[in-house]
Design an enzyme around this catalytic site. Structure first.
Site, PDB file in Angstrom:
ATOM      1  N   ARG A  67     -12.814  21.564   6.121  1.00 27.08           N
ATOM      2  CA  ARG A  67     -13.895  21.810   7.081  1.00 27.08           C
ATOM      3  C   ARG A  67     -13.417  21.699   8.525  1.00 27.08           C
ATOM      4  O   ARG A  67     -14.089  22.159   9.439  1.00 27.08           O
ATOM      5  CB  ARG A  67     -15.050  20.837   6.817  1.00 27.08           C
ATOM      6  CG  ARG A  67     -15.886  21.224   5.607  1.00 27.08           C
ATOM      7  CD  ARG A  67     -16.892  20.168   5.240  1.00 27.08           C
ATOM      8  NE  ARG A  67     -16.255  19.022   4.586  1.00 27.08           N
ATOM      9  CZ  ARG A  67     -16.916  17.983   4.110  1.00 27.08           C
ATOM     10  NH1 ARG A  67     -18.242  17.941   4.233  1.00 27.08           N
ATOM     11  NH2 ARG A  67     -16.281  16.989   3.518  1.00 27.08           N
ATOM     12  N   LYS A 116     -31.279  27.364   9.200  1.00 24.68           N
ATOM     13  CA  LYS A 116     -31.271  25.942   9.567  1.00 24.68           C
ATOM     14  C   LYS A 116     -30.474  25.755  10.842  1.00 24.68           C
ATOM     15  O   LYS A 116     -29.735  26.625  11.289  1.00 24.68           O
ATOM     16  CB  LYS A 116     -30.646  25.110   8.449  1.00 24.68           C
ATOM     17  CG  LYS A 116     -29.149  25.331   8.314  1.00 24.68           C
ATOM     18  CD  LYS A 116     -28.464  24.274   7.475  1.00 24.68           C
ATOM     19  CE  LYS A 116     -26.947  24.454   7.595  1.00 24.68           C
ATOM     20  NZ  LYS A 116     -26.180  23.484   6.829  1.00 24.68           N
ATOM     21  N   HIS A 137     -13.131  26.120   1.988  1.00 18.75           N
ATOM     22  CA  HIS A 137     -14.335  26.146   2.817  1.00 18.75           C
ATOM     23  C   HIS A 137     -14.325  27.343   3.760  1.00 18.75           C
ATOM     24  O   HIS A 137     -15.373  27.921   4.051  1.00 18.75           O
ATOM     25  CB  HIS A 137     -14.433  24.843   3.603  1.00 18.75           C
ATOM     26  CG  HIS A 137     -15.726  24.695   4.350  1.00 18.75           C
ATOM     27  ND1 HIS A 137     -16.941  24.570   3.712  1.00 18.75           N
ATOM     28  CD2 HIS A 137     -15.996  24.659   5.682  1.00 18.75           C
ATOM     29  CE1 HIS A 137     -17.901  24.471   4.612  1.00 18.75           C
ATOM     30  NE2 HIS A 137     -17.368  24.520   5.816  1.00 18.75           N
ATOM     31  N   GLY A 170       0.789  -1.231   0.000  1.00 22.57           N
ATOM     32  CA  GLY A 170       0.000   0.000   0.000  1.00 22.57           C
ATOM     33  C   GLY A 170       0.817   1.275   0.000  1.00 22.57           C
ATOM     34  O   GLY A 170       0.264   2.364  -0.166  1.00 22.57           O
ATOM     35  N   GLY A 179     -27.551  16.833   2.160  1.00 19.67           N
ATOM     36  CA  GLY A 179     -28.678  17.043   3.068  1.00 19.67           C
ATOM     37  C   GLY A 179     -29.093  18.495   3.145  1.00 19.67           C
ATOM     38  O   GLY A 179     -30.290  18.823   3.046  1.00 19.67           O
ATOM     39  N   THR A 180     -28.130  19.387   3.301  1.00 23.48           N
ATOM     40  CA  THR A 180     -28.429  20.813   3.439  1.00 23.48           C
ATOM     41  C   THR A 180     -29.138  21.353   2.212  1.00 23.48           C
ATOM     42  O   THR A 180     -30.198  21.982   2.294  1.00 23.48           O
ATOM     43  CB  THR A 180     -27.136  21.611   3.683  1.00 23.48           C
ATOM     44  OG1 THR A 180     -26.589  21.245   4.950  1.00 23.48           O
ATOM     45  CG2 THR A 180     -27.396  23.107   3.679  1.00 23.48           C
ATOM     46  N   ARG A 238     -28.023  22.496  12.727  1.00 22.77           N
ATOM     47  CA  ARG A 238     -27.379  21.214  12.453  1.00 22.77           C
ATOM     48  C   ARG A 238     -27.252  20.454  13.776  1.00 22.77           C
ATOM     49  O   ARG A 238     -26.319  20.697  14.563  1.00 22.77           O
ATOM     50  CB  ARG A 238     -26.001  21.442  11.823  1.00 22.77           C
ATOM     51  CG  ARG A 238     -25.389  20.181  11.220  1.00 22.77           C
ATOM     52  CD  ARG A 238     -24.012  20.480  10.629  1.00 22.77           C
ATOM     53  NE  ARG A 238     -24.073  21.280   9.432  1.00 22.77           N
ATOM     54  CZ  ARG A 238     -24.307  20.803   8.217  1.00 22.77           C
ATOM     55  NH1 ARG A 238     -24.557  19.514   8.052  1.00 22.77           N
ATOM     56  NH2 ARG A 238     -24.311  21.593   7.163  1.00 22.77           N
TER      57      ARG A 238
END
Length: 317
Positions: free
Chosen positions: A101, A197, A135, A43, A230-231, A199
């Site tokens: 993130r 929204k 991000h 690997g 989802g958002t 979370r």
């Protein structure tokens, strides 16, 4: 360092997105550099560079997308190989920067993984980073080398403007994307709305309210990335339920993990516009999906970096 001769730079590709690397090289009328990136039986990653890079400006195109850790290690080892082969300047072209993130401590004992990854890239020997739509823009400060942070939203905004929507409104799918939505709205000369929204846990979101007038409007949602979707699908369904005429969506990075494709297919989104910073396998492509290329923008940025031209004009909205 380069001597100003346009022939004295080379573009190499890892295994994450060779199609984009080839397209960028084609825009620059250059062949991709000859190298192989393979794995040993256990690997470990093996990199072989099959042409001289001594004194050249080197551009390594590698998105750190899925499989994130393999692609990141490929990038690090390619940078190290170039450094040890006496490359003049090593530029890491990272259309999608993974771990972005994890840019802060959201709770006690969290790592700041995006800073760790930045340290690793610098330690490997990179002299410059060329990336798109981080991000969190402050990640640029995690690097102790120059970072050219390209913006993908103008590509999306231009596409939506050419559609000549009758009653457009740009919708931010959450509070974190308001600035991005405002920039697109300025380009389209239309108002914005915001999806409120919360979370409750990672990769899950609940729509609480819509701030702004969307009834009878053609809603354009913009975000930096779509991961599990989802958002953006919850927001699209809420917009449609509350009276929106049509819902279109656009994003720079198509992470599309887990149930994303099924959610998008079943959602109220009529068209999904994505940039190709991340390769999308054929099995994940659906009829409502439109792909736009970032290759011309990256090619122009590479030209300006190599010739010591101004890159800042490419950041403009």
């Amino acid at each position: 360092m380069n001597n100003g001769s346009f022939s004295e730079f080379k573009i190499f590709a890892g295994n994450s997105h060779p199609e984009l690397a080839a397209e960028i090289a084609g825009k620059l009328d250059k062949p991709l550099g000859r190298c192989t990136v393979t794995k040993f039986s256990d690997g470990e990653i093996s990199v072989n560079i099959w042409e001289t890079v001594r004194g050249r400006d080197i551009y390594i195109v590698q998105s750190t997308c899925n499989p994130v850790n393999d692609n990141l290690m490929e990038l690090l080892i390619m940078i190290d190989a170039m450094k040890r082969a006496s490359a003049g300047r090593i530029n890491a072209v990272i259309p999608y920067y993974g771990y972005a993130r994890q840019d802060r401590k959201a709770k006690a004992r969290d790592p700041i993984s995006s800073k760790l990854v930045a340290n690793m890239i610098v330690a490997a020997g990179a002299d410059r980073i060329l990336t798109m739509d981080l991000h969190a823009p402050q990640i640029q400060g995690y690097f102790d080398i120059p970072v050219d942070h390209l913006v993908g939203m103008p590509i999306l905004a231009k596409y939506f403007k050419e559609k000549r929507l009758e009653h457009p409104v740009v919708v931010s799918p959450d509070h974190g994307s308001v600035t991005r939505a405002r920039n697109v709205a300025e380009y389209l000369d239309c108002p914005i709305a915001i999806v409120d929204k919360r979370r409750p846990e990672p990769n899950k979101s609940e729509i609480m309210n819509i701030i702004g007038d969307i009834e009878g409007k053609d809603c354009v949602m913009v975000d930096d990335m779509i991961d599990t979707a989802g958002t953006i699908t919850n927001a699209a369904n809420a917009l449609k339920k509350m009276g929106a005429n049509t819902v279109l969506a656009g994003a720079t990075h198509a992470v599309l993990s887990g149930p994303a494709i099924q959610r998008l297919q079943d959602s109220a989104i009529s068209e999904l516009v994505l940039l190709n910073t991340i390769p999308i396998p054929e099995e994940k492509k659906i009829d409502k999906m439109t792909l736009l290329s970032v290759a011309p923008l990256f090619a122009e940025a590479i030209t300006r970096v190599f010739t010591n031209g101004s890159v800042s004009v490419l950041f403009e909205k």
